[in-house]
Design an enzyme around this catalytic site. Structure first.
Site, PDB file in Angstrom:
ATOM      1  CG  ASP A  59      -1.953   1.203   1.268  1.00 27.97           C
ATOM      2  OD1 ASP A  59      -1.667   2.214   0.670  1.00 27.97           O
ATOM      3  OD2 ASP A  59      -2.814   0.975   1.920  1.00 27.97           O
ATOM      4  CB  SER A 138      -2.205  11.606 -16.600  1.00 28.57           C
ATOM      5  OG  SER A 138      -3.343  11.791 -17.390  1.00 28.57           O
ATOM      6  CE1 TYR A 151      -5.617   8.824 -12.999  1.00 28.10           C
ATOM      7  CE2 TYR A 151      -5.674  10.523 -14.641  1.00 28.10           C
ATOM      8  CZ  TYR A 151      -5.076   9.397 -14.175  1.00 28.10           C
ATOM      9  OH  TYR A 151      -4.353   8.562 -14.945  1.00 28.10           O
ATOM     10  CE  LYS A 155      -1.921   9.988 -12.747  1.00 25.88           C
ATOM     11  NZ  LYS A 155      -0.995   8.971 -12.539  1.00 25.88           N
TER      12      LYS A 155
END
Length: 199
Positions: A59, A138, A151, A155
């Site tokens: 993790d 990304s 997200y 990123k």
């Protein structure tokens, strides 16, 4: 001999998708690979396909587990040369729809996980004189997308932190390259599952 003969790499989120492909490519170039993930069955399957590969449950949000993973890697292979911070997840929802819990887990896994990984790996790489850290960002971190605000933020955070860590390594005289990659949309098991969960 491959370009990475004698090198040792840790790939987080290596049980599927881009992480699994990263592990296969690095191994094909001669590296010994340590695949980490929380998807134990899939991770073990990928490791079984790659001669000499090691799978570890991991993790990436746990600082203590990061220390153990690095220690287990060095115990198994004697060194650490490459770290691919690839672990991630995506939850689709606009800023009005997204829960704080969904926001937080994305930031914790991707931003905190990358921070902890770099912090754990750099001291061992610097002892050997060189290394390479690849942080998976990304295009979403460069371009706002309304359906994935957390997200995108994670990123973008990876891109910014990567630059700061690269500057740190240069200032310290470490021969450690620190880069982020920002691919566009790729259909992986992670994205396919997230899309399938949309209402």
């Amino acid at each position: 001999m491959g370009k990475l003969e004698g090198k040792v790499a840790i790939i987080t989120g290596g049980a599927s998708g881009l992480g699994a492909e990263d592990a296969r490519v690095l191994a094909a170039e001669g590296a010994k690979v340590v695949i980490t993930d929380v998807q134990d069955e899939l991770g073990a399957q990928v490791a079984a396909e790659i001669p000499g590969a090691l799978y570890l449950n991991h993790d990436v949000r746990s600082e203590a587990r990061w220390a153990e993973v690095v220690a287990e890697t060095i115990k198994a292979f004697g060194r650490l040369d490459i770290l691919v911070n690839n672990a991630g997840l995506v939850r689709f929802a606009t800023i009005e729809e997204m829960s704080y819990a969904d926001y937080k887990i994305q930031m914790d896994v991707m931003v905190d996980g990358m921070f902890l990984g770099c912090k754990a790996a750099i001291p061992h790489m610097s002892k050997d004189g060189s290394g390479s850290i690849i942080n998976m960002a990304s295009v979403a971190g460069l371009k706002g997308l309304s359906s994935i605000p957390a997200y995108s933020a994670a990123k973008a955070g990876i891109i910014g932190m990567t630059r700061s860590i690269a500057v740190h390594c240069r200032e310290q005289g470490y021969k450690i390259r620190v880069n982020s990659l920002a691919p566009g949309g790729i259909v992986t098991p992670m994205t396919a599952q997230a899309l399938a969960e949309l209402p």
